[in-house]
Design an enzyme around this catalytic site. Structure first.
Site, PDB file in Angstrom:
ATOM      1  N   HIS A   1      -1.055 -98.546  -7.582  1.00  0.00           N
ATOM      2  CA  HIS A   1      -0.614 -99.771  -7.516  1.00  0.00           C
ATOM      3  C   HIS A   1      -0.828-100.508  -6.252  1.00  0.00           C
ATOM      4  O   HIS A   1      -1.439-101.723  -6.540  1.00  0.00           O
ATOM      5  CB  HIS A   1       1.207 -99.673  -7.260  1.00  0.00           C
ATOM      6  N   GLU A   2      -0.955 -99.801  -5.128  1.00  0.00           N
ATOM      7  CA  GLU A   2      -1.402-100.327  -3.924  1.00  0.00           C
ATOM      8  C   GLU A   2      -2.800-100.439  -3.862  1.00  0.00           C
ATOM      9  O   GLU A   2      -3.338-101.533  -3.362  1.00  0.00           O
ATOM     10  CB  GLU A   2      -0.890 -99.620  -2.780  1.00  0.00           C
TER      11      GLU A   2
ATOM     12  N   HIS B   1      -3.728-103.745  -5.480  1.00  0.00           N
ATOM     13  CA  HIS B   1      -3.497-105.140  -4.767  1.00  0.00           C
ATOM     14  C   HIS B   1      -4.773-105.092  -3.765  1.00  0.00           C
ATOM     15  O   HIS B   1      -5.366-106.056  -3.523  1.00  0.00           O
ATOM     16  CB  HIS B   1      -2.370-104.857  -3.884  1.00  0.00           C
TER      17      HIS B   1
END
Length: 252
Positions: free
Chosen positions: A56-57, A60
């Site tokens: 998820h990170e 980004h």
């Protein structure tokens, strides 16, 4: 890009949990529970969730890097090293504890992005959305795997619950609440006054939301219902996910 040893270690924990869940006795859920099966579900779901949180990170960071913030690479965000994504305890350990206690997948890590370096507002929005969309992609892949790959019942239950958690994580993160990714996707298009309001409430708005999850059962139930409506069309098995959840939260 080479994944960090820590990321590979977390992935190995999930794989080990998968073996335990597959070879444990998952038929005893209504009576005495097999410790091997329970341990396998806990390790697979916890390790798998930590793996997805890292992805998820990374999502980004990758979109921000491609969108103009090249400092991302120097900060180590593209290494899949969980230590780079803010404070390890506040960003990963505490959310994992909340997951183990209540089954609610709270958002964890954070990637510090220089939004002034991004090319345009659309890039800024996609940077925010990249994280939740990675959870949706992981959940869809897990659903597909449980549909197409023959597997032991215990592994099927654990992967089904992990897939449902991905849908819940996606749903929570896209809520338009300051401090969450849904707000970040909208923020570039908001008025200066609205952005200023968001900046003021960002530190505590998610805490209020999570308090509602834990204190008011209808709020939590509503989110799980919506997550289920996302999960089912992708091939998710609600009954299997429920058994996986029961094993993961075995003390309830």
């Amino acid at each position: 890009m080479r994944p960090s040893p820590i990321f590979l270690g977390i992935l190995a924990v999930a794989v080990a949990g998968g073996f335990l869940a597959a070879y444990g006795d998952s038929t005893t859920l209504l009576g005495s529970r097999d410790p091997m099966f329970i341990a396998g579900v806990v390790l697979l779901v916890a390790g798998g969730w930590m793996t997805s949180l890292t992805l998820h990170e990374f999502g980004h960071a990758f979109v921000a890097f491609r969108g103009g913030d090249h400092e991302i690479a120097h900060k180590g965000y593209l290494s899949l090293d969980v230590r780079r994504y803010a404070d390890p305890v506040l960003s990963f350990v505490l959310p994992l504890i909340f997951l183990l206690i209540g089954g609610i997948p709270l958002p964890g890590g954070a990637v510090w992005i220089n939004r002034g370096a991004l090319r345009n507002r659309a890039t800024a929005s996609w940077t925010s959305l990249a994280g939740p969309l990675s959870n949706l992609a992981v959940g869809a892949a897990l659903c597909l795997a449980t549909m197409l790959i023959p597997m032991a019942a215990g592994l099927f239950y654990a992967m089904s619950y992990l897939a449902l958690l991905q849908m819940m994580t996606f749903l929570i993160n896209i809520l338009p609440v300051p401090g969450l990714d849904g707000w970040g996707a909208l923020e570039p298009y908001l008025s200066p006054q609205a952005r200023a309001f968001g900046a003021r409430v960002r530190p505590w708005a998610p805490l209020v939301l999570f308090a509602l999850f834990f204190l008011f059962r209808p709020v939590s139930d509503l989110l799980w219902t919506i997550a289920g409506h996302i999960y089912a069309p992708l091939g998710g098995n609600a009954s299997a996910a429920f058994i996986g959840q029961s094993a993961f939260l075995f003390w309830h």
